[in-house]
Every structure is written in C-alpha cells, then in structure tokens.
Enzyme design. Sequence first.
Site, PDB file in Angstrom:
ATOM      1  N   MET A 418      11.416   1.106   0.645  1.00  0.00           N
ATOM      2  CA  MET A 418      12.493   0.750  -0.270  1.00  0.00           C
ATOM      3  C   MET A 418      12.040  -0.410  -1.135  1.00  0.00           C
ATOM      4  SD  MET A 418      15.499   1.189  -1.447  1.00  0.00           S
ATOM      5  CE  MET A 418      16.064   0.176  -2.807  1.00  0.00           C
ATOM      6  N   ASN A 420      13.141  -2.979  -2.734  1.00  0.00           N
ATOM      7  CA  ASN A 420      13.893  -4.207  -3.011  1.00  0.00           C
ATOM      8  C   ASN A 420      13.036  -5.169  -3.818  1.00  0.00           C
ATOM      9  OD1 ASN A 420      15.911  -3.243  -1.129  1.00  0.00           O
ATOM     10  ND2 ASN A 420      14.422  -3.805   0.437  1.00  0.00           N
ATOM     11  N   HIS A 452       4.357   3.985  -5.624  1.00  0.00           N
ATOM     12  CA  HIS A 452       5.741   4.359  -5.938  1.00  0.00           C
ATOM     13  C   HIS A 452       6.650   3.121  -5.948  1.00  0.00           C
ATOM     14  CE1 HIS A 452       9.225   7.279  -5.487  1.00  0.00           C
ATOM     15  NE2 HIS A 452       9.804   6.146  -5.121  1.00  0.00           N
ATOM     16  N   GLU A 453       6.607   2.352  -4.872  1.00  0.00           N
ATOM     17  CA  GLU A 453       7.511   1.198  -4.768  1.00  0.00           C
ATOM     18  C   GLU A 453       7.194   0.152  -5.829  1.00  0.00           C
ATOM     19  OE1 GLU A 453       9.989   1.793  -3.005  1.00  0.00           O
ATOM     20  OE2 GLU A 453       9.071   3.509  -2.009  1.00  0.00           O
ATOM     21  N   HIS A 456       8.726   0.962  -9.109  1.00  0.00           N
ATOM     22  CA  HIS A 456      10.154   0.624  -9.126  1.00  0.00           C
ATOM     23  C   HIS A 456      10.419  -0.841  -9.458  1.00  0.00           C
ATOM     24  CE1 HIS A 456      12.084   4.248  -7.936  1.00  0.00           C
ATOM     25  NE2 HIS A 456      11.597   4.305  -6.726  1.00  0.00           N
TER      26      HIS A 456
HETATM   27 ZN   LIG Z   1      11.806   5.598  -5.152  1.00  0.00          ZN
END
Ligand SMILES: [Zn+2]
Length: 1036
Positions: A418, A420, A452-453, A456
């Site tokens: 995730m 964050n 990927h993270e 983000h």
């Molecule tokens: Zn994602």
Amino acid sequence: MALEDKREKRPPVTPMMIEEEAALRNGSRGLPPGPWAEAAGPRPRTTERHIAVHKRLVLGFAVSILALLAVTMIAVLLSVRFEECGAAADGPPRASGNGSLSGAARQPPGAGQPPGRPEEEARGGEAAAEKEEEEEEEWQRRRELPPWARPRLPRHLRPLHYNLMLSAFMENFTFSGEVNVQLEVRNASRYIVLHAHRMHIEAVRVAEDKLAGGVRVARSFLYPQTQVFVVVLNRSLEVQRSYNLKIIYNALIENELLGFFRSSYVLHGERRFLGVTQFSPTHARKAFPCFDEPIYKATFKISIRHQATYLSLSNMPVETSVFEEDGWVTDHFSQTPLMSTYYLAWAVCNFTYRETVTKSGVVVRLYARPDAIRRGSGDYALNITRRLIEFYEDYFKVPYSLPKLDLLAVPKHPYAAMENWGLSVFVEQRILLDPSISSISYLLDVTMVIVHELCHQWFGDLVTPVWWEDVWLKEGFAHYFEFVGTDYLYPGWNMEKQRFLTDVLHEVMLLDGLASSHPVSQEVQQAADIDRVFDWIAYKKGAALIRMLANFMGHSVFQVGLQDYLTIHKYGNAARNDLWNTLSKALKRVGKSVNIQEVMDQWTLQMGYPVITILGNETTDNVIVISQARFVYDSDAKPKDPAFGDNSYLWQIPLTIAVGNTSHISSEAIIWVSNKSEHHRIPALEEASWLLGNINQTGYFRVNYDIRNWRLLINQLTRNHEVISVSNRAGLIDDAFNLARAGYLPQNIPLEIIRYLSEEKDFLPWHAASRALYPLDKLLDRTENYNIFNEYILRQVASMYLKLGWPTNNLNKSLVQASYQHEELRREVIMLACSFGNKHCHQQAATLISDWISSNRNRIPLNVRDIVYCTGVSLMDEDVWEFIWMKFHSTTAVSEKKILLEALTCSDDRNLLNRLLNLSLNSEVVLDQDAIDVIIHVARNPHGRDLAWKFFREKWKILNARYGEALFMNSKLISGVTEFLNTEEELRELKNFIKSYEEGAAASFSRAVETVEANVRWQRLYKEELFQWLRKSLTH
Ligand SMILES: [Zn+2]
C-alpha cells in the site's frame, strides 16, 4: 495499492499443469492478499510475557479507576461543561472538564471500560434514540434523506487541517485519540457529519475558531449504516467562518487487516507485536473520525504516544520526541502537505532499519523485523527504491514531495503493498529478498510491486482521483509503470514491449471477454461498492488502455502530457477528463488533433472489447473489409446483457496493419476504425501477401482473419517466423486460442500455429502458448481421449526441451546477473515437458528429489524448484509428500515455504489431498491467505478437482466468514474452485449451491456460472472437432 499478482509460480499439477498463474480466469481472477499471520484462534505467547501483561493490566486498571475518580471530582468542582456525546455508553451524562481531556485520553481504554463495538455504540440512550427517530421522521416528511443517511458526506463542510494525538496501548491492543479538525463552512447547517466507525466516542466539542465561544452540541450519535458520526448543534454554523471540532475517542487495535490493526512475528522464540494501518479505501474512519473521501484533502499533524520500547512511524519524519518518566514517549511528526485521508498511515513496532539517500536528498529507509534487516533481506528493495525515485523524478519532472520515504515490511497485510505517502507498507513476501534462495520470478515480483508503489507517490498520493470510479486511473498507471520502471532497472528485459502482453493484456482479455464483465470506470455509490472497484479489470484493463493511449499518442508526447497533468494538479484531485484534456493539449502542440476524451470514453465506459475482423483481397483491388464486434466467449450469454443484444457496442479503434510476404513486412500508419464495417485500400497487397493487424499488440482488442490469411500466417511462421515481431508472434497465438475457444475460429488453427514453436528461441511466444494451452488442458484433462491432446503437445515441446536442457546449479550466481530471457524460456519449456509427461523430464525431477532426500542438501536449481517439487510429489511415493511436508514446516524463508506448500497439492493420492484440504483450515499450520491457494491448487489437479469442489461447498460458511470482508479474497476462491468445472452435472451443482447461499459475493458467483456454462458449451460443440483433428494429425 498492489494486489498480489503471482507470476510464474505454478509447478505442474498431475498429469499436467502448464501455467496456473496465467490461467484462464474466466471468472474474476481473485486478488490474493498478503499473508495474514494470525487467525481467530488463541494467540500464542510465552508465559513470562503473559504474566507481565497481566500485571500491567491490573496496574493499569487501578490507575485508571483512580484517575477517573480524580477527573470527575475536578470536573464537578470546576463545573466546566463539556458536551457529552449522545453515542457514549448508557447512563447519565458524565461531566468532565477540559483539564480532564488529555488525562482521560491517556488512559488505556481497555483498562477501564472496553471500547464498544459499533452496534453497541449506536444504541446510545433511549432519549437520544427517540430524538433521532423524530428527526428522521421530520426528514421523511420533507421527502429527503437525513444528511447522515446519504451515501456521500454532505458538502457543506470542508476540513482544512487535522491535529491528531494518539496513544497506542500495545499491552492490551487498544488506542485512544483526540482529533481537532479545523472546518470551513460552505453552507450554513446545524449538522456536522463525518466518518467514524467501530470506535467509542467519549466527548465532542465545537468551537468557533479564534473566538473563545463554543457552539452548544444538542446531541451526537454514531450512525453505523453509513459509518458516520453526527453532531447536531443548537445553532447553525455560519458560512465562510471556520470552526474547530474536537473529538475524543478510543478503539481496539484489532486482530484483522483493516484500519489500525495488529500483527505479530516470532523473534528468538518470543512473539512480538506491531500495530500498523491500512486505510485505503475506506478504513481511516476506523482509526479516527475524519472526512474519509478522497476529495477532502487536508493537512495533518500527528503525534503518537507509545511505550519507549517501541518506535512509531508516520507519513512525515519525527520533529520532536518527548520522553516521560514512566517509560512512555510521544513522537510529534511534521505536518503533511495537503493529502487524502486514505493515504495517511502510522505504525508502532520494534523493527530496525537500513537507509540510503537519493541524489536529491530524499532519505529512504527500509524497516523490517530485526533478523531480516541483519540478514540484509531488505537491501535489494532499498537499493532499487533509491534508483526508482530518481527515475520517476526525471520521468515526471516533478520532485518527490516529502523529505523521506519509509518502506515497512510487515508479516500480515491485506494487499501485496500500500502506497501510503512517505510510509509505504509491504507484505514481507513482496519486499524481502534473499538472493541465495530466490528465483527470478520472485525477484521480478518484488521489483514490480516496488515500482508500482513508487509510481503511486505521484499518481495517487500527489494527484488523487476525485472519486473511486476512477480508481482504475491511478491503478492502471501504477500497473503500466511496473513494466516501464522495471525496464529502467533492467533495460534488456523488454518488459513493456513483451511481458506486458502475457501478464496483463492476454490475462485481462480473458476476464473482460465475459458477458458479465463490467466497465473499467464503474459507478460507485456507497461504501460497500468501493472495495469492489479494486479488481483486475481496474488494474489490468486500466494498464492496457493506458498503454494503447501511449502508443497511439507517441511515447514522448504522452510523457510530456503526464508531466503537465502532474504539475497542474499536484496536491489536488483530478478526474479522468482532466487527464484527457491535458493529453489532448500536449498532442495539439505537436500538430496532432485527436479528441482523446471521445476516444477513451468508449473504452472506459463500455465493458468488454472488440474483435476486429479483416477480410482481404477477394473482390476489388487492394481493398480490405474491416469490421468490429464485441468479443464474447459464450455467445449464448449474449442475451443476458440487453445493451449487447441490440448490437450497439462500438469503439474508435486505433488499428495498425502490416502487409508481408515470406521475407518482407511493411507497416501502415494508424487506421481509425469507428464503424461496424469499413472498406480500406491497402497499397502493395499482392496475391501471396498476408495481413497482420494490431502491430506489436499495442491495442486492446483481438484480430481475426479469413482462413486463407490465417493459413498464410501459419505458413510464414513455419518458414521464417522472425519476419513477424516477437510480440505479434505471442499475440497471434493468444488470439487464435481464444478465438477458437469462443467459436470464432476452427479448433485446429491454434494447434497448427504452435507447431512452429520447435524453432522458436524467444521466451514470449512460448509463454503465450503455455498460458493459452492451460485452460484448454483443464477442459480436457478429465476426458477419455486426453492422451491424444497430451501426445500432440509433447511432440511440439520435445525438440526445444532437448536443445535447452536443464539449468546448472547456480546457487552462487547473482540472480540479477542471470540472463532473464534465456532462463525464463528454459523454465517454461521444462514446465511444459514435465507437465505433459516427458520421460526425461520426469526422471530428472525424480533424481534431483532423491538426491535432496538422501544428502539432505537441496541442490535443485532455484528457477525450477517449484516444477521439481511438484513433479516429484506427483510421481513418487507418499514418503516424498511427507518429506516436502516436513520441509514446509521447517523452512523460514517465505518464498520457499510457499512453493513447498503448493507442491503438496500435486499428489494424485486422494487421501493425501483430502488430508491437506482439512489441514488448510488450521491457521496454526497454514496461513489464512495460503489456505485459499491450497484449495485452488487442489481444484486445478484433475485428481482433486471434485474433492476441492466438495470441500468448498461443505466449508463455505467457514470460508465466507473468514474472507467475506476482504472481497477480493472471496472472489479469488470462488473463481479458483469453479473455473474448470465443465460437466452438466457440475453446472447443476453450482447453480443449486448458489441458490442456497445467495448472500454476498453475487458478482463472483454469476461470473462463475457464466464460465462453467461456457466450458460446458465448448465441450458440447467443439471437443469432438478438436479430437478428430488431433487424431488425424498424429497419424500423419
Ligand atoms: Zn496500486
């Protein structure tokens, strides 16, 4: 957020298993979670710790009683009125003073009165409930929903800044908090409605900012149906003024996967605990009262008080730490930039870390359990993270926004990771890597999740979708950049041009070819819908559409457009039209005019995708007919979708066409196909020329041709396949198998295409073939004539298997140095050979296993271990199963443990399979999320399919209770167990089963039914045709 996406980790199942990961997920492909180490069962602890905790609890209880008495007395004396929360426990209002606030908040809530569950809290006092009813009736009379019953928060308030002070009590897994929210009023209203769920609210106060005067609270209550907390005021808040809302609350650090939750690990024989958060998409409201919708960006200042034996982490660095005499410390974190609640994060743990710094001065730390840090298991991730931040800063031309980025490796998490902001959380298997026992595919998984993270941190954290319907935008981008970013780290691997096709494009077209699919942009009304949008359609179709867009725009213009988009919208929210507009402008600047919004709306708002049919050169000179229609596997399923029934699906398709002959290929520019059927003139189209559509498979659609053209293409592949690009060779294989499966093409065409593979030296076409063969194999593996199919495939694989041989033991060789393409090709061919029963392959696997058992040294090459384990278990006696079982228990390496467990499902001994199924539900033996994999893998084994199906039905209640809230896990289980059922009898069983258990997971079950219906239909219509051709072919 990365959903766990396993690549290449499937060993063969008896009698064959080609590519379980790549498998046809005709149902929604499930989204496996990270490991969640603990289950509902008793938590193991050492006696010492237990006694220590017990003592502390007793002490805490005594202290809290004393404090409560003191507080009450002071409050009564001072007569300072603090608004009582209507949702608090039953009984007369308790008065308390300002001075008591921090004191009360600092008590372990569990030591006094345990925080209630939402259902209990919702009850409130009887008088309050009556008022609430009266008020609801008043709204009904006005024919309006009360503001707290609406699916979205009312828009009259906006949070500007939160001050959040937390105390985490790890000894009894509770926490208390005080949140101060600065509110801006847009429209006058007596109501404050914000999210809060599963917490006990102790007190609430509203004050006008800068002025001393408070605003009286008439009453307040939790409303669990919409997960909100409602404050009803005596007078209206005035427009354009700002107010401060203070709420004091407490809650549990629960043993689950969402909100602020706990997990544990064992270090030196002692169980240690940690608390960590997962707020995306709608779980921040379980950790603090907040406006929990992405549009409400605000700044946050967080403080966390905890025992000094722990450390705390949050999005921003610690500014100051204040130590208290009693062994507690409060960390005050710097203020965040404007951000959405679901990207907030914190953790309380006793991890250690290693650190690096980027060229631009961003401090990157990797936190993990101390033994992993000592072993250096986090070093790989740390190293690539530094390089990737530099890559993204350069690619996006927008610097990373925060002073630091922490990567946290936790034992249990609902997703692979995730993103964050500044504190990204990863499940251990997706970030820790021990080069001495990890395969290339494991390294690839770790790499891509990190890429990927990090994407983000820009797409998501910095620029956030306005609402959840556009979640595909951030997830599609991050998924697409997994391939672009990995190419930056490993330029020779060609991920974006090659691996993207098999792992993303081909895979999602399986799902999206179902009549029961859904558009990538989904309408989302209520909280319950939000989890649903995180599925493979959002991730993989999103990525495939973005890749198509990048290709028809041209990569450099696309990149400039993204830079503009991020610069314009940073620290804000944006919807898909904002992106389309920015990209259109970027195109215009280079003199091209395409209405991107108009094109993309057709791809994002309509479900499914087209099949283009190109009919060549039969009548007039050089004129071809191009038509489009929606591709769907089961034509019988069409009428279920009324929109499809009227044949109204239409796309603007950027089609590229190449014309070739035996030695030559020439590509044409993009032809925009926007009608059902169009005529186009193709220059230089000769008698023996073939046509090839969708060059390099950059488009999200399939292409079909007349049989004559298919024959010319097959002929070309056989004579000189290199005239056609690697990606198109893979594309032709995937299209042909799927067109045949859906009945658009005779069954023999795909089988004729793969004959050329004996000369194919590239990995990708083999990979595409292996993935496409897998569902076909599952359709046939329990039929009488299966051997004919088996024999045919074995013939196609034999010569390449001989040519490539087995890898040598490369234990000392760095994985990163290994030749990715060559090793992956060899692995793929070995997998096919062993799966279909190549004798040499079986012998080799048996020899390697025997050597391991007799020497107790595992000399099996890393990259084929899963294949060898599985083949060994399926061929050899029960002792081998027991040996693997023992190794599964004794190994501590996360990657190894997983493949050992999966190998156990390869047995053809039904007693062992049953034993394994039953053991899988014991959380002490098999991690909860791994249990799903065990059941699915047994279902893929033809000897175990009926066992898994029966087990699933018998245990459904238990399974649904365990995985129900994590929707993606449930849907993975349902599709995994049912996708290869293919008899009329099984279809009936499935329908009957659904009738008796309608509740929940309805979408997954309707996909399952459509998939099984398509399987049954294929058996009825095409199985014999296939076998007839195979028989003929084998006798020639
Ligand atoms: Zn994602």
